[in-house]
Design an enzyme around this catalytic site. Sequence first.
Site, PDB file in Angstrom:
ATOM      1  N   GLY A  19       1.006  -1.248  -0.003  1.00 37.20           N
ATOM      2  CA  GLY A  19      -0.116  -0.004  -0.040  1.00 37.20           C
ATOM      3  C   GLY A  19       0.872   1.381  -0.093  1.00 37.20           C
ATOM      4  O   GLY A  19       2.245   1.087   0.151  1.00 37.20           O
ATOM      5  N   LYS A  98     -13.810  -7.398   8.811  1.00 35.72           N
ATOM      6  CA  LYS A  98     -12.994  -8.663   8.941  1.00 35.72           C
ATOM      7  C   LYS A  98     -11.658  -8.333   8.966  1.00 35.72           C
ATOM      8  O   LYS A  98     -10.868  -8.983   9.891  1.00 35.72           O
ATOM      9  CB  LYS A  98     -13.573  -9.488   7.567  1.00 35.72           C
ATOM     10  CG  LYS A  98     -14.807 -10.081   8.215  1.00 35.72           C
ATOM     11  CD  LYS A  98     -15.150 -10.963   6.760  1.00 35.72           C
ATOM     12  CE  LYS A  98     -16.577 -11.691   6.901  1.00 35.72           C
ATOM     13  NZ  LYS A  98     -16.890 -12.544   5.754  1.00 35.72           N
ATOM     14  N   TYR A 152     -14.625   1.184   9.498  1.00 41.10           N
ATOM     15  CA  TYR A 152     -13.132   1.591   9.610  1.00 41.10           C
ATOM     16  C   TYR A 152     -12.890   1.969  11.205  1.00 41.10           C
ATOM     17  O   TYR A 152     -11.995   1.504  11.688  1.00 41.10           O
ATOM     18  CB  TYR A 152     -12.843   2.546   8.705  1.00 41.10           C
ATOM     19  CG  TYR A 152     -11.393   3.144   8.787  1.00 41.10           C
ATOM     20  CD1 TYR A 152     -10.448   2.379   8.258  1.00 41.10           C
ATOM     21  CD2 TYR A 152     -11.026   4.447   9.045  1.00 41.10           C
ATOM     22  CE1 TYR A 152      -9.136   2.578   8.245  1.00 41.10           C
ATOM     23  CE2 TYR A 152      -9.633   4.884   9.013  1.00 41.10           C
ATOM     24  CZ  TYR A 152      -8.650   3.782   8.600  1.00 41.10           C
ATOM     25  OH  TYR A 152      -7.271   4.292   8.418  1.00 41.10           O
ATOM     26  N   TYR A 166      -4.546  -8.666  24.187  1.00 41.70           N
ATOM     27  CA  TYR A 166      -3.493  -9.621  24.101  1.00 41.70           C
ATOM     28  C   TYR A 166      -2.321  -9.447  24.697  1.00 41.70           C
ATOM     29  O   TYR A 166      -1.297 -10.305  25.426  1.00 41.70           O
ATOM     30  CB  TYR A 166      -3.120  -9.916  22.640  1.00 41.70           C
ATOM     31  CG  TYR A 166      -3.814 -10.823  21.834  1.00 41.70           C
ATOM     32  CD1 TYR A 166      -5.198 -10.820  21.359  1.00 41.70           C
ATOM     33  CD2 TYR A 166      -3.248 -12.055  21.560  1.00 41.70           C
ATOM     34  CE1 TYR A 166      -5.871 -11.457  20.569  1.00 41.70           C
ATOM     35  CE2 TYR A 166      -3.992 -13.349  20.837  1.00 41.70           C
ATOM     36  CZ  TYR A 166      -5.105 -13.041  20.400  1.00 41.70           C
ATOM     37  OH  TYR A 166      -6.052 -13.882  19.707  1.00 41.70           O
TER      38      TYR A 166
HETATM   39  P1  NAD Z   1      -3.538   1.849   1.421  1.00 45.84           P
HETATM   40  O1  NAD Z   1      -5.004   1.234   1.206  1.00 45.84           O
HETATM   41  O2  NAD Z   1      -2.909   2.436   0.489  1.00 45.84           O
HETATM   42  O3  NAD Z   1      -2.859   0.262   1.972  1.00 45.84           O
HETATM   43  C1  NAD Z   1      -3.287  -0.666   2.956  1.00 45.84           C
HETATM   44  C2  NAD Z   1      -2.701  -2.129   2.268  1.00 45.84           C
HETATM   45  O4  NAD Z   1      -3.379  -3.020   2.935  1.00 45.84           O
HETATM   46  C3  NAD Z   1      -3.255  -2.138   0.824  1.00 45.84           C
HETATM   47  O5  NAD Z   1      -1.891  -2.310   0.129  1.00 45.84           O
HETATM   48  C4  NAD Z   1      -4.187  -3.252   0.737  1.00 45.84           C
HETATM   49  O6  NAD Z   1      -4.075  -4.159  -0.571  1.00 45.84           O
HETATM   50  C5  NAD Z   1      -3.701  -3.979   2.048  1.00 45.84           C
HETATM   51  N1  NAD Z   1      -4.680  -4.817   2.457  1.00 45.84           N
HETATM   52  C6  NAD Z   1      -6.237  -4.328   2.812  1.00 45.84           C
HETATM   53  N2  NAD Z   1      -6.854  -5.329   3.372  1.00 45.84           N
HETATM   54  C7  NAD Z   1      -6.172  -6.402   3.454  1.00 45.84           C
HETATM   55  C8  NAD Z   1      -6.391  -7.774   3.694  1.00 45.84           C
HETATM   56  N3  NAD Z   1      -7.287  -8.397   4.110  1.00 45.84           N
HETATM   57  N4  NAD Z   1      -5.047  -8.548   3.842  1.00 45.84           N
HETATM   58  C9  NAD Z   1      -3.925  -8.142   3.177  1.00 45.84           C
HETATM   59  N5  NAD Z   1      -3.724  -6.795   2.648  1.00 45.84           N
HETATM   60  C10 NAD Z   1      -4.955  -6.086   2.926  1.00 45.84           C
HETATM   61  O7  NAD Z   1      -3.792   2.555   2.852  1.00 45.84           O
HETATM   62  P2  NAD Z   1      -2.280   3.410   3.573  1.00 45.84           P
HETATM   63  O8  NAD Z   1      -2.855   4.869   3.372  1.00 45.84           O
HETATM   64  O9  NAD Z   1      -1.066   2.806   3.296  1.00 45.84           O
HETATM   65  O10 NAD Z   1      -2.751   3.053   4.918  1.00 45.84           O
HETATM   66  C11 NAD Z   1      -1.950   1.761   5.721  1.00 45.84           C
HETATM   67  C12 NAD Z   1      -2.511   1.697   7.077  1.00 45.84           C
HETATM   68  O11 NAD Z   1      -2.145   3.084   7.836  1.00 45.84           O
HETATM   69  C13 NAD Z   1      -3.958   1.366   7.387  1.00 45.84           C
HETATM   70  O12 NAD Z   1      -3.977   0.423   8.400  1.00 45.84           O
HETATM   71  C14 NAD Z   1      -4.458   2.458   7.487  1.00 45.84           C
HETATM   72  O13 NAD Z   1      -5.612   2.449   8.439  1.00 45.84           O
HETATM   73  C15 NAD Z   1      -3.537   3.398   8.439  1.00 45.84           C
HETATM   74  N6  NAD Z   1      -3.700   4.841   8.314  1.00 45.84           N
HETATM   75  C16 NAD Z   1      -3.444   5.595   7.200  1.00 45.84           C
HETATM   76  C17 NAD Z   1      -3.773   6.959   7.334  1.00 45.84           C
HETATM   77  C18 NAD Z   1      -3.206   7.761   6.126  1.00 45.84           C
HETATM   78  O14 NAD Z   1      -3.797   8.953   6.015  1.00 45.84           O
HETATM   79  N7  NAD Z   1      -2.765   7.364   5.082  1.00 45.84           N
HETATM   80  C19 NAD Z   1      -4.106   7.500   8.366  1.00 45.84           C
HETATM   81  C20 NAD Z   1      -4.430   6.666   9.527  1.00 45.84           C
HETATM   82  C21 NAD Z   1      -4.022   5.390   9.373  1.00 45.84           C
END
Ligand code: NAD
Length: 330
Positions: A19, A98, A152, A166
Amino acid sequence: MRIFLGGGSLRILVTGGAGFIGSHLCDYLINQGHDVLCVDNLFSGSKDNIRHLLDHSYFEFIRHDISQPFFAEVDQIYHLACPASPVHYQYNPIKTIKTNVMGTINMLGLAKRIRSRILLASTSEVYGNPSVHPQQEAYWGNVNPIGIRSCYDEGKRVAETLMMDYHRQNGVDIKIVRIFNTYGPRMAINDGRVISNFIVQALRGENLTVYGDGTQTRSFCYVSDLVEGMVRMVGTDNIFTGPVNLGNPTESTILEIAEKVLALTESKSRIVFKPLPLDDPDRRCPDITTARNRLSWQPKVPLHEGLEEVIGYFKEKLNAKPQPQPESLG
Ligand code: NAD
Ligand code: UDP
């Protein structure tokens, strides 16, 4: 028995490593000499984000959905897998829950079994539409449990609960960071988040779509600053679990962001106003006192510099020949 690789390097699992944030984290860890196992189902990520790493001898990619059990021998887990943009996480909300609940249980079960440290990428969304400003970690939040963002927000709140249980019940070595809006290269063109939307719209000469009247605020952190904060958090002693806010406390209205993007791209696009999505938080800004004190961390990249980087990235991306991407949403 743990067999460590030479040179102090560790075996590190990054879920969601294909991601936006995860791929930058993989880059960072590989550059530090670690052995990185990236697990991702490519729901909202893309192989394009990690293509440059695929031939690296210390990098391995496994396509796997973490809502199903996964086993590997690693020293640390960075658990990021979860779609982050509202468009992506609302596409299949049940799947989002999930991923957050079963995926986090699977990763915690793994951490417990192999005795590895695990970091959860939680979110400022746990504060919901906050009545305390700026948001401190001690604030319990104001979240709608039945709204369209709940899959979310509540998913991440349960993920935090699971991490703490945990830890208390099984002694799992956990770290929780609450990430505020982060931006940078490799955000997906179509992911609907505000920075990518505005820049792509400005570069294409399309109208910039401000939702609501644009007075709602967010605080944007550049991705390299965020990755540094996450790695520092994992490096803290095992008594400290967090949660810790990671974000840039410089707050802007969404209208100010639109105007900044127009100025930096020198675009002739106009700003248009669209309805505000349901439960869209009015304001968001991190109190980063804990990160400053415990991690000696604070963001370094000013907004205009970060925006220039992302504008350069999208210019290149939009000029490049379209690549077929069957793994992504569109
Ligand atoms: P993103 O959508 O680019 O990356 C998320 C990645 O997780 C993707 O590559 C997706 O394919 C993978 N993924 C989703 N569901 C999955 C599953 N069931 N099994 C395996 N892989 C799975 O988002 P991001 O911006 O890179 O965010 C990454 C993390 O940081 C997330 O957990 C998000 O909640 C957290 N976050 C991001 C932000 C932001 O501003 N970007 C803010 C707060 C929290
Ligand atoms: N937003 C907007 N126009 C867009 C995309 C988003 O005005 O094209 C607004 C959105 O309503 C929210 C803010 O920008 O108030 C940040 O949205 P984003 O989806 O990036 O992140 P989040 O709402 O999850 O903080």
